[in-house]
Design a protein around this motif. Structure first.
Motif, PDB file in Angstrom:
ATOM      1  N   GLY A 256       0.788  -1.235   0.000  1.00  0.00           N
ATOM      2  CA  GLY A 256       0.000   0.000   0.000  1.00  0.00           C
ATOM      3  C   GLY A 256       0.811   1.271   0.000  1.00  0.00           C
ATOM      4  N   CYS A 257       0.118   2.403  -0.203  1.00  0.00           N
ATOM      5  CA  CYS A 257       0.773   3.709  -0.243  1.00  0.00           C
ATOM      6  C   CYS A 257      -0.225   4.804   0.129  1.00  0.00           C
ATOM      7  CB  CYS A 257       1.313   3.991  -1.650  1.00  0.00           C
ATOM      8  SG  CYS A 257       2.202   5.538  -1.731  1.00  0.00           S
ATOM      9  N   ASN A 258       0.264   5.773   0.907  1.00  0.00           N
ATOM     10  CA  ASN A 258      -0.603   6.886   1.348  1.00  0.00           C
ATOM     11  C   ASN A 258      -0.267   8.175   0.629  1.00  0.00           C
ATOM     12  OD1 ASN A 258      -1.355   4.943   3.152  1.00  0.00           O
ATOM     13  ND2 ASN A 258      -0.394   5.892   4.953  1.00  0.00           N
ATOM     14  N   ARG A 259       0.532   8.113  -0.414  1.00  0.00           N
ATOM     15  CA  ARG A 259       1.113   9.319  -1.002  1.00  0.00           C
ATOM     16  C   ARG A 259       0.270   9.992  -2.087  1.00  0.00           C
ATOM     17  NH1 ARG A 259       3.298  11.428   2.362  1.00  0.00           N
ATOM     18  NH2 ARG A 259       5.474  11.285   2.983  1.00  0.00           N
ATOM     19  N   PHE A 260      -0.443   9.272  -2.900  1.00  0.00           N
ATOM     20  CA  PHE A 260      -1.326   9.841  -3.928  1.00  0.00           C
ATOM     21  C   PHE A 260      -0.626  10.815  -4.872  1.00  0.00           C
ATOM     22  CE2 PHE A 260      -5.230   7.889  -2.806  1.00  0.00           C
ATOM     23  CZ  PHE A 260      -5.088   7.573  -1.458  1.00  0.00           C
ATOM     24  N   CYS A 261       0.485  10.396  -5.449  1.00  0.00           N
ATOM     25  CA  CYS A 261       1.093  11.212  -6.494  1.00  0.00           C
ATOM     26  C   CYS A 261       0.035  11.358  -7.591  1.00  0.00           C
ATOM     27  CB  CYS A 261       2.353  10.543  -7.026  1.00  0.00           C
ATOM     28  SG  CYS A 261       3.581  10.316  -5.719  1.00  0.00           S
ATOM     29  N   SER A 262      -0.007  12.525  -8.210  1.00  0.00           N
ATOM     30  CA  SER A 262      -1.161  12.858  -9.067  1.00  0.00           C
ATOM     31  C   SER A 262      -1.304  11.945 -10.278  1.00  0.00           C
ATOM     32  CB  SER A 262      -1.036  14.310  -9.536  1.00  0.00           C
ATOM     33  OG  SER A 262       0.188  14.482 -10.235  1.00  0.00           O
ATOM     34  N   TYR A 263      -0.245  11.262 -10.700  1.00  0.00           N
ATOM     35  CA  TYR A 263      -0.277  10.412 -11.914  1.00  0.00           C
ATOM     36  C   TYR A 263      -0.479   8.939 -11.586  1.00  0.00           C
ATOM     37  CZ  TYR A 263       4.373   9.645 -10.078  1.00  0.00           C
ATOM     38  OH  TYR A 263       5.418   9.346  -9.225  1.00  0.00           O
ATOM     39  N   CYS A 264      -0.540   8.573 -10.294  1.00  0.00           N
ATOM     40  CA  CYS A 264      -0.371   7.170  -9.918  1.00  0.00           C
ATOM     41  C   CYS A 264      -1.662   6.486  -9.462  1.00  0.00           C
ATOM     42  CB  CYS A 264       0.650   7.083  -8.786  1.00  0.00           C
ATOM     43  SG  CYS A 264       1.064   5.384  -8.360  1.00  0.00           S
ATOM     44  N   ILE A 265      -1.909   5.304 -10.003  1.00  0.00           N
ATOM     45  CA  ILE A 265      -3.125   4.541  -9.677  1.00  0.00           C
ATOM     46  C   ILE A 265      -2.855   3.541  -8.535  1.00  0.00           C
ATOM     47  CG2 ILE A 265      -2.712   2.629 -11.289  1.00  0.00           C
ATOM     48  CD1 ILE A 265      -6.118   4.368 -10.528  1.00  0.00           C
ATOM     49  N   ILE A 266      -1.600   3.439  -8.093  1.00  0.00           N
ATOM     50  CA  ILE A 266      -1.246   2.400  -7.107  1.00  0.00           C
ATOM     51  C   ILE A 266      -1.988   2.518  -5.777  1.00  0.00           C
ATOM     52  CG2 ILE A 266       0.667   1.417  -5.787  1.00  0.00           C
ATOM     53  CD1 ILE A 266       2.429   1.938  -8.263  1.00  0.00           C
ATOM     54  N   PRO A 267      -2.176   3.719  -5.228  1.00  0.00           N
ATOM     55  CA  PRO A 267      -2.946   3.774  -3.979  1.00  0.00           C
ATOM     56  C   PRO A 267      -4.347   3.159  -4.127  1.00  0.00           C
ATOM     57  CG  PRO A 267      -1.755   5.809  -4.296  1.00  0.00           C
ATOM     58  CD  PRO A 267      -1.601   5.026  -5.568  1.00  0.00           C
ATOM     59  N   THR A 268      -4.907   3.204  -5.342  1.00  0.00           N
ATOM     60  CA  THR A 268      -6.213   2.565  -5.578  1.00  0.00           C
ATOM     61  C   THR A 268      -6.045   1.050  -5.683  1.00  0.00           C
ATOM     62  OG1 THR A 268      -6.845   4.506  -6.859  1.00  0.00           O
ATOM     63  CG2 THR A 268      -8.213   2.526  -7.122  1.00  0.00           C
TER      64      THR A 268
ATOM     65  N   ASN B  39       2.701  16.113  -7.377  1.00  0.00           N
ATOM     66  CA  ASN B  39       2.410  15.943  -5.933  1.00  0.00           C
ATOM     67  C   ASN B  39       3.440  15.032  -5.266  1.00  0.00           C
ATOM     68  OD1 ASN B  39       0.993  16.275  -3.513  1.00  0.00           O
ATOM     69  ND2 ASN B  39      -0.190  14.374  -3.867  1.00  0.00           N
ATOM     70  N   ARG B  40       4.707  15.170  -5.691  1.00  0.00           N
ATOM     71  CA  ARG B  40       5.799  14.444  -5.043  1.00  0.00           C
ATOM     72  C   ARG B  40       6.186  15.234  -3.795  1.00  0.00           C
ATOM     73  NH1 ARG B  40       6.765   9.417  -6.077  1.00  0.00           N
ATOM     74  NH2 ARG B  40       9.023   9.505  -6.264  1.00  0.00           N
ATOM     75  N   HIS B  41       6.652  14.575  -2.773  1.00  0.00           N
ATOM     76  CA  HIS B  41       6.816  15.196  -1.448  1.00  0.00           C
ATOM     77  C   HIS B  41       8.266  15.573  -1.155  1.00  0.00           C
ATOM     78  CE1 HIS B  41       2.653  14.037  -0.207  1.00  0.00           C
ATOM     79  NE2 HIS B  41       2.826  13.319  -1.285  1.00  0.00           N
TER      80      HIS B  41
ATOM     81  N   GLY C 110       8.545  -3.718  -1.276  1.00  0.00           N
ATOM     82  CA  GLY C 110       7.242  -3.192  -0.864  1.00  0.00           C
ATOM     83  C   GLY C 110       6.723  -2.275  -1.949  1.00  0.00           C
ATOM     84  N   ILE C 111       5.519  -1.763  -1.736  1.00  0.00           N
ATOM     85  CA  ILE C 111       4.947  -0.815  -2.693  1.00  0.00           C
ATOM     86  C   ILE C 111       5.519   0.579  -2.400  1.00  0.00           C
ATOM     87  CG2 ILE C 111       2.784   0.304  -3.381  1.00  0.00           C
ATOM     88  CD1 ILE C 111       3.223  -2.581  -4.457  1.00  0.00           C
ATOM     89  N   ASN C 112       5.628   0.937  -1.151  1.00  0.00           N
ATOM     90  CA  ASN C 112       6.311   2.157  -0.707  1.00  0.00           C
ATOM     91  C   ASN C 112       7.170   1.739   0.491  1.00  0.00           C
ATOM     92  OD1 ASN C 112       7.241   4.558   0.236  1.00  0.00           O
ATOM     93  ND2 ASN C 112       5.305   5.661  -0.094  1.00  0.00           N
ATOM     94  N   LEU C 113       8.237   1.026   0.149  1.00  0.00           N
ATOM     95  CA  LEU C 113       9.064   0.325   1.142  1.00  0.00           C
ATOM     96  C   LEU C 113       9.549   1.236   2.277  1.00  0.00           C
ATOM     97  CD1 LEU C 113      10.522  -2.384   1.829  1.00  0.00           C
ATOM     98  CD2 LEU C 113      12.405  -1.601   0.375  1.00  0.00           C
TER      99      LEU C 113
ATOM    100  N   LEU D 215      12.681   2.432  -3.583  1.00  0.00           N
ATOM    101  CA  LEU D 215      12.394   3.285  -2.422  1.00  0.00           C
ATOM    102  C   LEU D 215      11.839   4.625  -2.878  1.00  0.00           C
ATOM    103  CD1 LEU D 215      15.845   2.641  -0.704  1.00  0.00           C
ATOM    104  CD2 LEU D 215      13.659   1.978   0.322  1.00  0.00           C
ATOM    105  N   GLU D 216      11.002   5.233  -2.040  1.00  0.00           N
ATOM    106  CA  GLU D 216      10.580   6.609  -2.276  1.00  0.00           C
ATOM    107  C   GLU D 216      11.486   7.492  -1.420  1.00  0.00           C
ATOM    108  OE1 GLU D 216       7.717   5.734  -5.071  1.00  0.00           O
ATOM    109  OE2 GLU D 216       8.471   7.689  -4.402  1.00  0.00           O
ATOM    110  N   PRO D 217      11.854   8.688  -1.922  1.00  0.00           N
ATOM    111  CA  PRO D 217      12.851   9.518  -1.203  1.00  0.00           C
ATOM    112  C   PRO D 217      12.410   9.956   0.197  1.00  0.00           C
ATOM    113  CG  PRO D 217      12.351  10.427  -3.365  1.00  0.00           C
ATOM    114  CD  PRO D 217      11.394   9.324  -3.139  1.00  0.00           C
TER     115      PRO D 217
HETATM  116  S1  SF4 Z   1       4.326   6.850  -7.260  1.00  0.00           S
HETATM  117 FE1  SF4 Z   1       4.920   5.659  -5.478  1.00  0.00          FE
HETATM  118  S2  SF4 Z   1       4.719   7.077  -3.779  1.00  0.00           S
HETATM  119 FE2  SF4 Z   1       3.539   7.934  -5.448  1.00  0.00          FE
HETATM  120  S3  SF4 Z   1       1.460   7.175  -5.145  1.00  0.00           S
HETATM  121 FE3  SF4 Z   1       2.488   5.768  -6.545  1.00  0.00          FE
HETATM  122  S4  SF4 Z   1       3.291   4.129  -5.231  1.00  0.00           S
HETATM  123 FE4  SF4 Z   1       2.821   5.896  -3.937  1.00  0.00          FE
END
Ligand code: SF4
Length: 432
Positions: free
Chosen positions: A151-163, A271-273, A195-198, A232-234
């Protein structure tokens, strides 16, 4: 009954396929290669880009066309993120989401009991727990991927992975220890924590444990000689985290840290952090704390609104950091993400042109990196043996090395001296 698995996508998906295949094998199924005749074919899908969706559809249709009597099961991220699209794939007899993978035995039983098509995709919920389904081996490989986070709580604007993957969930540390001990007993000298967001490992715990504790746990397993980290995410990788990792001798000095863009304006729209200065400092810290460190990354080109100037900034930043390897992705619009509705989408031909420019620059940096390895004494984990008898393996910083006249075995770690380059690998001479 014979069952075969076909996997698309990331290391987490490959781990989940291994877990499903061990589960069904324990319950009397014979697991065969997907090129062989089977009664059941399981397609573990990916949905990160439109191309992955296309490959998923093609796989479902191909397995059914080639094996009309067999049962075709579609699982993974595609049905989880796009249940309607999955449901419309009539060639699939059973459709389950990645949340329901652990119920694969039940849905197969139900199908053979009723003969009815099954569609079971349960949406991820906040507060879901990590589903533990350990592995004890990693088919045909000398290195085992071990999923410790989902899972991931980040919701980058282009990414469907949190769904498709839900909120952050972490594997309890005692479960990690048990799983790694059994892999070590089965001869695995190197494991890759994935992991998805290790780097957000432990965020869902209330005991303060984080990715440092997972790495320490993995490095404490006696028979394991190398611990590697998956993508990894930064953010979450603080100075303290790096200093803690640097104390772990078994931790491989290779870090794949997703950048996506080297331009701050683009990072904002994504929406990268983090910004480029923070990313620059992170790379500096890693290189200061890890000798022979190699940094690899993912970069997207052609994101919505990316101008020529923004692309140039991104390219300059990538060149400045000097990544040992870069995976370049032309932006793929995903339905259901915020960026789907962004204006100024970049034309396909422009994306392709930018991808090729970035590719050429990164290839030069990679070639220089491989050249700099010549003369070095390294340790190589032998992974595969080619028909001409050469072994191929990787050093701790993930340099691919070909070794001739070596009487070692796959899975062994040997010492070698780098004497030359061949394509995208180094040539090594065994020294012990
Ligand atoms: S790009 Fe990575 S950090 Fe961003 S929402 Fe997708 S899985 Fe999460």
């Amino acid at each position: 009954m014979k069952i075969a698995f076909f996997t698309l996508g990331c290391k987490v998906n490959q781990y989940e396929t291994q877990a499903m295949s061990e589960l069904v094998a324990k319950n009397g199924y014979e697991v065969v290669e997907h090129s062989e005749k089977a009664d059941i074919y399981v397609i573990n899908s990916c949905t990160v880009t439109a191309e992955s969706d296309k490959k998923t559809r093609q796989a479902v249709r191909r397995f059914k066309r080639n094996n009309p009597e067999s049962v075709v099961i579609l699982t993974g991220c595609m049905p989880q993120a796009y249940p309607e699209a999955a449901e419309s794939l009539k060639e699939a007899d059973i459709i389950i989401g990645n949340k329901n993978d652990c119920n694969i035995l039940d849905v197969i039983d139900d199908y053979f009991l009723t003969g009815q098509r099954i569609f079971k995709v349960t949406q991820h919920q906040k507060g879901d727990n990590f589903i533990v389904s350990p592995i004890s081996k990693f088919n045909e490989r000398t290195r085992a991927f071990v999923k410790i986070q989902d899972g991931c709580n980040r919701f980058c604007s282009y990414c469907i992975i949190p769904t498709s993957r839900g909120r952050v969930r972490s594997k309890p540390i005692e479960e990690i220890k048990l799983e790694l001990e059994s892999l070590a007993e089965n001869g695995y000298k190197e494991i890759v924590l994935v992991g998805i967001n290790l780097s957000s490992y432990g965020q869902d715990f209330d005991n303060g444990l984080n990715i440092c504790d997972a790495v320490e746990c993995a490095c404490s397993i006696e028979k394991i000689e190398r611990v590697r980290l998956g993508s990894l995410e930064p953010d979450h990788i603080t100075k303290e985290v790096i200093e803690s990792w640097a104390k772990q001798e078994k931790l491989c000095p290779q870090f794949h840290i997703s950048l996506q863009s080297g331009c701050d304006e683009t990072l904002k729209r994504m929406n990268r952090h983090y910004n480029t200065e923070e990313y620059r400092q992170l790379c500096k810290n890693l290189r200061e704390n890890f000798k022979d460190c190699s940094l690899t990354t993912d970069v997207m080109v052609g994101f919505s609104g990316e101008t020529d100037e923004e692309f140039e900034k991104s390219l300059d930043f990538v060149k400045e950091i000097g990544f040992e390897k870069v995976h370049i992705f032309p932006y793929s619009v995903r339905v259901g993400t915020r960026a789907e509705h962004f204006e100024n989408q970049v034309e396909k031909c422009v994306k392709e042109k930018r991808a090729s420019i970035m590719q050429q620059e990164c290839a030069k940096i990679r070639a220089d990196f491989l050249k700099r390895q010549i003369g070095k004494e390294v340790e190589v984990l032998l992974e595969t043996r080619s028909t001409d008898g050469k072994f191929e393996g990787y050093t701790p910083n993930y340099t691919p090395v070909l070794i001739e006249n070596c009487n070692g075995e796959c899975g062994n770690i040997v010492k070698a001296k780098i004497i030359d380059i061949s394509g995208d690998a180094c040539i090594g001479e065994k020294t012990n």
